[in-house]
Design a protein around this motif. Structure first.
Motif, PDB file in Angstrom:
ATOM      1  N   LEU A  58      60.931  24.725  64.145  1.00  0.00           N
ATOM      2  CA  LEU A  58      59.680  24.644  63.387  1.00  0.00           C
ATOM      3  C   LEU A  58      58.878  23.385  63.715  1.00  0.00           C
ATOM      4  O   LEU A  58      57.679  23.343  63.457  1.00  0.00           O
ATOM      5  CB  LEU A  58      59.947  24.726  61.889  1.00  0.00           C
ATOM      6  N   ALA A  59      59.519  22.395  64.316  1.00  0.00           N
ATOM      7  CA  ALA A  59      58.785  21.189  64.721  1.00  0.00           C
ATOM      8  C   ALA A  59      57.703  21.542  65.734  1.00  0.00           C
ATOM      9  O   ALA A  59      56.640  20.906  65.763  1.00  0.00           O
ATOM     10  CB  ALA A  59      59.745  20.163  65.303  1.00  0.00           C
ATOM     11  N   LEU A  60      57.934  22.570  66.536  1.00  0.00           N
ATOM     12  CA  LEU A  60      56.940  22.995  67.515  1.00  0.00           C
ATOM     13  C   LEU A  60      55.738  23.668  66.855  1.00  0.00           C
ATOM     14  O   LEU A  60      54.665  23.737  67.434  1.00  0.00           O
ATOM     15  CB  LEU A  60      57.567  23.965  68.521  1.00  0.00           C
ATOM     16  N   SER A  93      59.901  20.010  54.258  1.00  0.00           N
ATOM     17  CA  SER A  93      60.934  19.809  53.236  1.00  0.00           C
ATOM     18  C   SER A  93      60.933  18.396  52.659  1.00  0.00           C
ATOM     19  O   SER A  93      61.199  18.223  51.472  1.00  0.00           O
ATOM     20  CB  SER A  93      62.315  20.131  53.805  1.00  0.00           C
ATOM     21  N   ASP A  94      60.625  17.380  53.462  1.00  0.00           N
ATOM     22  CA  ASP A  94      60.634  16.017  52.924  1.00  0.00           C
ATOM     23  C   ASP A  94      59.551  15.821  51.873  1.00  0.00           C
ATOM     24  O   ASP A  94      59.714  15.044  50.933  1.00  0.00           O
ATOM     25  CB  ASP A  94      60.520  14.973  54.034  1.00  0.00           C
ATOM     26  N   ILE A  95      58.451  16.547  51.982  1.00  0.00           N
ATOM     27  CA  ILE A  95      57.393  16.474  50.972  1.00  0.00           C
ATOM     28  C   ILE A  95      57.741  17.371  49.784  1.00  0.00           C
ATOM     29  O   ILE A  95      57.474  17.024  48.633  1.00  0.00           O
ATOM     30  CB  ILE A  95      56.026  16.832  51.576  1.00  0.00           C
ATOM     31  N   LEU A  96      58.373  18.512  50.049  1.00  0.00           N
ATOM     32  CA  LEU A  96      58.793  19.390  48.945  1.00  0.00           C
ATOM     33  C   LEU A  96      59.730  18.656  47.987  1.00  0.00           C
ATOM     34  O   LEU A  96      59.706  18.914  46.783  1.00  0.00           O
ATOM     35  CB  LEU A  96      59.493  20.639  49.480  1.00  0.00           C
ATOM     36  N   ASN A  97      60.544  17.764  48.509  1.00  0.00           N
ATOM     37  CA  ASN A  97      61.469  17.003  47.660  1.00  0.00           C
ATOM     38  C   ASN A  97      60.749  16.127  46.645  1.00  0.00           C
ATOM     39  O   ASN A  97      61.337  15.729  45.646  1.00  0.00           O
ATOM     40  CB  ASN A  97      62.383  16.125  48.527  1.00  0.00           C
ATOM     41  N   THR A  98      59.475  15.831  46.881  1.00  0.00           N
ATOM     42  CA  THR A  98      58.717  14.980  45.953  1.00  0.00           C
ATOM     43  C   THR A  98      58.003  15.803  44.878  1.00  0.00           C
ATOM     44  O   THR A  98      57.459  15.235  43.936  1.00  0.00           O
ATOM     45  CB  THR A  98      57.668  14.139  46.704  1.00  0.00           C
ATOM     46  N   PHE A  99      57.976  17.112  45.015  1.00  0.00           N
ATOM     47  CA  PHE A  99      57.293  17.975  44.047  1.00  0.00           C
ATOM     48  C   PHE A  99      58.058  18.008  42.733  1.00  0.00           C
ATOM     49  O   PHE A  99      59.282  17.938  42.711  1.00  0.00           O
ATOM     50  CB  PHE A  99      57.164  19.397  44.583  1.00  0.00           C
TER      51      PHE A  99
END
Length: 124
Positions: free
Chosen positions: A80-82, A95-101
Motif C-alpha cells: 500500500l506504500a506504492l 494506520s498511524d493516523i487512525l490510532n489518534t482518532f
C-alpha cells in the motif's frame, strides 16, 4: 557447483530474489539461473557464444508482486506504500493516523488480508 543445485533449485532461489546480490535484479537472476545448470543430453557438448544479455530491472511494484507470488510475503515496502498518494486523495487514512482518532470517529481505511478465519463463521 559445490552445492549440486539443479535447475529447479536455481529457479526457486532466483524466484525468491535470493540471488539478487549476485546478479543485480530478479530478472537477471532468473535468466542466469536458467543458463547456470548445463543440459544433460542434447546440449551438453555444445558451446554457446552469445552476447551478454542485459535485462531491465523490475520496478519496485514488480518485485513486491513477485515476492508475494513466490514467497507469500515481502521484505520490501508494504504494497500500500506504492498507493499511498492515491489513497490519501481518496481520503483513506493511514494506520498511524487512525490510532489518534477517538472512539466512534468515522474514518476510511484499507489494507491487505493476511489471514482468513477458518471456519468462516462461528457456526462453520
Amino acid at each position: 557447483m559445490r552445492a549440486q543445485l539443479d535447475a529447479g533449485d536455481m529457479k526457486a532461489l532466483a524466484s525468491a530474489n535470493a540471488l539478487v546480490t549476485l546478479t543485480g535484479n530478479r530478472r537477471m537472476a532468473m535468466w542466469d539461473a536458467a543458463a547456470s545448470v548445463p543440459e544433460r543430453d542434447l546440449m551438453r557438448a555444445t558451446t554457446l557464444a552469445e552476447p551478454v544479455l542485459e535485462l531491465a530491472p523490475p520496478t519496485e511494484a514488480d518485485d513486491i508482486v513477485a515476492d508475494y507470488r513466490h514467497v507469500g510475503l515481502t521484505l520490501g515496502r508494504h504494497p500500500l506504500a506504492l498507493l499511498r498518494e492515491r489513497l490519501n486523495k481518496m481520503r483513506f487514512v493511514p494506520s498511524d493516523i487512525l490510532n489518534t482518532f477517538s472512539d466512534g470517529q468515522l474514518a476510511r481505511g484499507c489494507g491487505i488480508v493476511t489471514v482468513r478465519q477458518r471456519p468462516e463463521t462461528a457456526k462453520g
